[in-house]
Design a protein around this motif. Structure first.
Motif, PDB file in Angstrom:
ATOM      1  N   ALA A 199       0.731  -1.358  -0.196  1.00  0.00           N
ATOM      2  CA  ALA A 199      -0.011   0.370   0.155  1.00  0.00           C
ATOM      3  C   ALA A 199       1.211   1.200  -0.235  1.00  0.00           C
ATOM      4  N   GLU A 200       2.198   0.920  -0.019  1.00  0.00           N
ATOM      5  CA  GLU A 200       3.007   2.852  -0.078  1.00  0.00           C
ATOM      6  C   GLU A 200       3.035   3.370  -1.105  1.00  0.00           C
ATOM      7  N   THR A 201       2.619   4.674  -0.615  1.00  0.00           N
ATOM      8  CA  THR A 201       2.899   5.572  -1.892  1.00  0.00           C
ATOM      9  C   THR A 201       4.187   6.264  -2.229  1.00  0.00           C
ATOM     10  N   VAL A 202       3.914   6.323  -3.385  1.00  0.00           N
ATOM     11  CA  VAL A 202       5.715   6.297  -3.967  1.00  0.00           C
ATOM     12  C   VAL A 202       6.208   8.624  -4.823  1.00  0.00           C
ATOM     13  N   PHE A 203       6.722   8.621  -4.603  1.00  0.00           N
ATOM     14  CA  PHE A 203       6.601   9.224  -5.358  1.00  0.00           C
ATOM     15  C   PHE A 203       7.982   9.671  -6.023  1.00  0.00           C
ATOM     16  N   TYR A 204       8.192  10.128  -7.011  1.00  0.00           N
ATOM     17  CA  TYR A 204       9.686  10.115  -8.400  1.00  0.00           C
ATOM     18  C   TYR A 204      10.493  11.515  -8.697  1.00  0.00           C
ATOM     19  N   LEU A 205      11.455  12.443  -8.135  1.00  0.00           N
ATOM     20  CA  LEU A 205      11.469  13.541  -8.347  1.00  0.00           C
ATOM     21  C   LEU A 205      13.003  13.257  -9.505  1.00  0.00           C
ATOM     22  N   SER A 206      12.503  13.824 -10.520  1.00  0.00           N
ATOM     23  CA  SER A 206      13.775  13.222 -11.863  1.00  0.00           C
ATOM     24  C   SER A 206      14.607  14.392 -11.753  1.00  0.00           C
ATOM     25  N   GLN A 207      15.849  13.818 -12.364  1.00  0.00           N
ATOM     26  CA  GLN A 207      16.851  15.212 -12.181  1.00  0.00           C
ATOM     27  C   GLN A 207      16.557  15.924 -13.324  1.00  0.00           C
ATOM     28  N   LYS A 208      16.059  16.581 -14.264  1.00  0.00           N
ATOM     29  CA  LYS A 208      15.520  17.819 -14.494  1.00  0.00           C
ATOM     30  C   LYS A 208      13.939  18.066 -14.605  1.00  0.00           C
ATOM     31  N   ASN A 209      13.752  19.581 -13.836  1.00  0.00           N
ATOM     32  CA  ASN A 209      12.319  19.233 -13.972  1.00  0.00           C
ATOM     33  C   ASN A 209      12.641  21.014 -14.474  1.00  0.00           C
ATOM     34  N   ARG A 236     -10.045  23.299 -13.607  1.00  0.00           N
ATOM     35  CA  ARG A 236      -9.363  23.383 -12.646  1.00  0.00           C
ATOM     36  C   ARG A 236      -8.152  22.466 -12.627  1.00  0.00           C
ATOM     37  N   TYR A 237      -8.058  21.740 -13.904  1.00  0.00           N
ATOM     38  CA  TYR A 237      -6.976  21.429 -14.480  1.00  0.00           C
ATOM     39  C   TYR A 237      -6.043  21.519 -14.854  1.00  0.00           C
ATOM     40  N   LEU A 238      -5.840  23.033 -15.711  1.00  0.00           N
ATOM     41  CA  LEU A 238      -5.214  23.600 -16.587  1.00  0.00           C
ATOM     42  C   LEU A 238      -4.471  24.389 -15.710  1.00  0.00           C
ATOM     43  N   GLN A 239      -4.109  24.414 -14.588  1.00  0.00           N
ATOM     44  CA  GLN A 239      -3.174  24.951 -14.113  1.00  0.00           C
ATOM     45  C   GLN A 239      -1.520  23.568 -13.947  1.00  0.00           C
ATOM     46  N   TYR A 240      -2.154  22.918 -14.487  1.00  0.00           N
ATOM     47  CA  TYR A 240      -1.432  21.540 -13.571  1.00  0.00           C
ATOM     48  C   TYR A 240      -0.740  21.136 -15.067  1.00  0.00           C
ATOM     49  N   PHE A 241      -1.093  21.925 -15.953  1.00  0.00           N
ATOM     50  CA  PHE A 241      -0.076  21.437 -17.501  1.00  0.00           C
ATOM     51  C   PHE A 241       1.041  22.374 -17.391  1.00  0.00           C
ATOM     52  N   THR A 259       2.748  15.494 -13.633  1.00  0.00           N
ATOM     53  CA  THR A 259       0.749  15.287 -13.356  1.00  0.00           C
ATOM     54  C   THR A 259       0.603  14.692 -13.256  1.00  0.00           C
ATOM     55  N   LYS A 260       1.377  13.067 -14.061  1.00  0.00           N
ATOM     56  CA  LYS A 260       0.986  11.689 -13.724  1.00  0.00           C
ATOM     57  C   LYS A 260       0.480  11.176 -12.242  1.00  0.00           C
ATOM     58  N   GLN A 261       2.063  11.981 -11.085  1.00  0.00           N
ATOM     59  CA  GLN A 261       1.840  11.615  -9.815  1.00  0.00           C
ATOM     60  C   GLN A 261       0.952  11.872  -9.236  1.00  0.00           C
ATOM     61  N   GLY A 264      -2.416  12.184 -10.214  1.00  0.00           N
ATOM     62  CA  GLY A 264      -3.102  10.960 -10.509  1.00  0.00           C
ATOM     63  C   GLY A 264      -4.305  11.651 -11.966  1.00  0.00           C
ATOM     64  N   ILE A 265      -3.515  12.718 -12.474  1.00  0.00           N
ATOM     65  CA  ILE A 265      -4.190  14.143 -13.398  1.00  0.00           C
ATOM     66  C   ILE A 265      -3.875  13.349 -14.945  1.00  0.00           C
ATOM     67  N   ASP A 266      -5.817  12.724 -15.031  1.00  0.00           N
ATOM     68  CA  ASP A 266      -5.950  12.144 -16.332  1.00  0.00           C
ATOM     69  C   ASP A 266      -5.634  13.009 -17.388  1.00  0.00           C
ATOM     70  N   GLU A 267      -3.698  13.075 -17.201  1.00  0.00           N
ATOM     71  CA  GLU A 267      -3.791  14.625 -18.308  1.00  0.00           C
ATOM     72  C   GLU A 267      -3.966  13.901 -19.342  1.00  0.00           C
ATOM     73  N   ALA A 268      -4.065  13.111 -20.320  1.00  0.00           N
ATOM     74  CA  ALA A 268      -4.043  12.800 -21.962  1.00  0.00           C
ATOM     75  C   ALA A 268      -5.731  12.945 -21.886  1.00  0.00           C
ATOM     76  N   LYS A 269      -6.881  12.589 -20.900  1.00  0.00           N
ATOM     77  CA  LYS A 269      -7.877  13.107 -20.813  1.00  0.00           C
ATOM     78  C   LYS A 269      -8.639  14.595 -21.203  1.00  0.00           C
ATOM     79  N   ILE A 270      -7.814  15.120 -20.007  1.00  0.00           N
ATOM     80  CA  ILE A 270      -8.398  16.248 -20.158  1.00  0.00           C
ATOM     81  C   ILE A 270      -7.621  17.349 -21.137  1.00  0.00           C
TER      82      ILE A 270
END
Lengths: 224, 294
Positions: free
Chosen positions: A61-71, B175-180, B187-189, B191-197
């Motif tokens: 049930a763990e939640t995972v977050f990934y921070l990439s090297q380029k953002n 409400r999802y526009l700001q996430y772009f 956005t994937k992380q 939990g936003i269904d970006e393709a659909k929005i």
């Protein structure tokens, strides 16, 4: 969290083949490997942001977050706005820990600044704050020391240690052996067809660094 | 900007009504539908540029540069040649054409949206290809198009309906526009269904742009200049920028059509060309600011 017989491809070419491993809970594991060995690909597979060609990632049930090297951000976004998004989706809604993270990473005066106008180090600190404010049990940090000066490398070290004390699990990809020695509990060396894992006492040796990273006499040359 | 819009609305309604006996006819049958269509056109150009730039994460793009507007214009030219009687539904036809172009783009060029040059060059090639086809089709047909002078109440009705549908869809997705503004990975992380929005928001953009292009014709770069100018001078994020972009866009269209209508009265100039000329100084201003930043 673990993965079995994981095979990943990039542009239809294999990055690594059939590797398995398990991330120890509430420990800091450092992922080492030469450029192009697939560290980022492995972390993305673990965060389920990339699908493996073969094998599987198993997590409870763990939640995972990934921070990439380029953002980067693609519009006008201030540091404060980005951290608000992290708070909205994070568990650290208590104002004290949010303020502490902002203060530790030296972002207090930058909250109203457009992220695109910040230096590389300031941007990296912003994204680190974003990562540390996430609601996550496992934090995957991909080369988090990029652009950081010595002061903020130490801040990062402290934050990772504090996160571990609070029950978080870390997988951190690094190229800095000294930082690895200081902060890691476990080491993963990634090669094309195996993931060598062990404690830092077992693996942070002259032989391993030569065998897996291709650096001869690393410790003796550093002592000189 | 709002005061400018209000002034231009009244100016267009009452200026140069020489035949006092026909003033009701002129206002109700000619100027009022034209004015309402101008307001809708400004709304559509501004919002569609902002939505496409945001969802593609490419601030220097709008629907004219990737072929959506040219595709709509081509469809209108085709209808003119093949079924001229259907032209009374040109706004609806333009909307459908805009959406079809979007689907074509999503199935081809948008798949490489991370490669900016490919997106820009590919989109521009498609726009030029549609333009060439439109020229060939209309070369000897006497079709002029590109004028707000012949806007009818039916055009206005369809445009209002399309805008209402767009607003309804917008309310579900806004409400999802700001996430772009964040990378796709983030956005994937979240939990936003970006393709659909992204699809929903791009449908709004393409439908609106197609609808107004059917009457106005293609206005190259207008959307991107308006969007970027407001961004540069307000330092506002995507959502907060929307009202400013829309009002500025409406002001530009009103001004362009006022000039097009009255400067050589009773001869009409093409409003889309005047709009482009009016925005040229703004484009130069942006270039100067960008070159300073570099």
């Amino acid at each position: 969290m673990q993965f079995e017989e994981l095979t990943m491809e990039y542009n239809k070419k294999p990055v690594f083949h059939g590797i398995s491993g398990a991330l120890q809970d509430q420990r800091i594991t450092v992922l080492l490997g030469p450029n192009g060995s697939g560290k980022t690909t492995l972390m993305m597979a673990m965060a389920q942001l990339k699908n493996p060609s073969k094998g599987r990632v198993i997590k409870n049930a763990e939640t995972v977050f990934y921070l990439s090297q380029k953002n980067q951000v693609f519009d006008y976004v201030t540091v404060g706005q980005l951290l608000e998004i992290a708070q909205l989706h994070g568990r650290k809604n208590d104002i004290v820990s949010v303020e502490k993270t902002i203060k530790n990473l030296g972002l207090t005066k930058l909250l109203t600044s457009d992220i695109n106008t910040l230096s590389g180090g300031q941007q990296q600190r912003t994204w680190l704050a974003y990562a540390f404010l996430q609601a996550t049990d496992i934090l995957l940090l991909d080369e988090p020391m990029t652009y950081l000066d010595v002061k903020y490398q130490q801040v990062l070290y402290n934050m990772i240690m504090e996160g571990k004390e609070n029950g978080q699990t870390f997988l951190v990809s690094l190229h800095d052996i000294e930082f690895t020695r200081r902060c890691s509990d476990n080491i993963w060396f990634l090669t094309a067809n195996q993931l060598v894992s062990g404690t830092k006492e077992q693996l942070l040796t002259q032989n391993s660094i030569y065998q897996y990273l291709g650096v001869k006499n690393y410790f003796s040359s550093n002592n000189n | 900007m709002l005061l400018g819009c209000i002034f231009l609305v009244f100016f267009q309604l009452i200026f140069r009504i020489e035949n006092q006996s026909d003033w009701q006819l002129i206002i109700v049958q000619l100027r009022l539908p034209r004015l309402i269509f101008e307001l809708g056109t400004g709304f559509a150009i501004g919002l569609s540029a902002l939505l496409l730039a945001a969802t593609l994460r490419q601030p220097y793009l709008d629907g004219s540069m990737i072929g959506i507007a040219s595709g709509s214009e081509l469809m209108i030219a085709l209808i003119t040649v093949l079924v001229p009687s259907s032209l009374i539904y040109r706004v609806l036809i333009g909307t459908v054409a805009g959406i079809l172009c979007l689907l074509l783009l999503r199935g081809s060029i948008f798949k490489y949206h991370n490669h900016v040059l490919f997106l820009v060059i590919g989109g521009f090639c498609l726009a030029m290809f549609f333009n060439a086809l439109t020229t060939i089709l209309t070369e000897s047909s006497g079709w002029t198009g590109k004028s707000l002078a012949n806007v009818t109440w039916l055009d206005v009705g369809w445009l209002v309906l399309i805008i209402l549908v767009a607003i309804a869809s917008w309310r579900k997705n806004s409400r999802y526009l700001q996430y772009f503004a964040l990378p796709e990975l983030q956005t994937k992380q979240l939990g936003i269904d970006e393709a659909k929005i992204a699809l929903n928001l791009q449908l709004i953009a393409a439908g609106l742009l197609g609808a107004v292009t059917a009457v106005l014709g293609t206005v190259f770069f207008a959307g991107v200049v308006i969007n970027q100018l407001i961004r540069e001078y307000t330092h506002l994020g995507i959502i907060a920028r929307i009202p400013f972009v829309i009002v500025f866009s409406i002001l530009d269209v009103l001004l362009a059509d006022t000039v097009a209508h009255f400067i050589f009265y009773p001869t009409e100039l093409p409003t889309n060309a005047v709009l482009l000329v009016l925005l040229a100084p703004a484009f130069l201003l942006l270039l100067t600011r960008w070159s300073r930043a570099v």
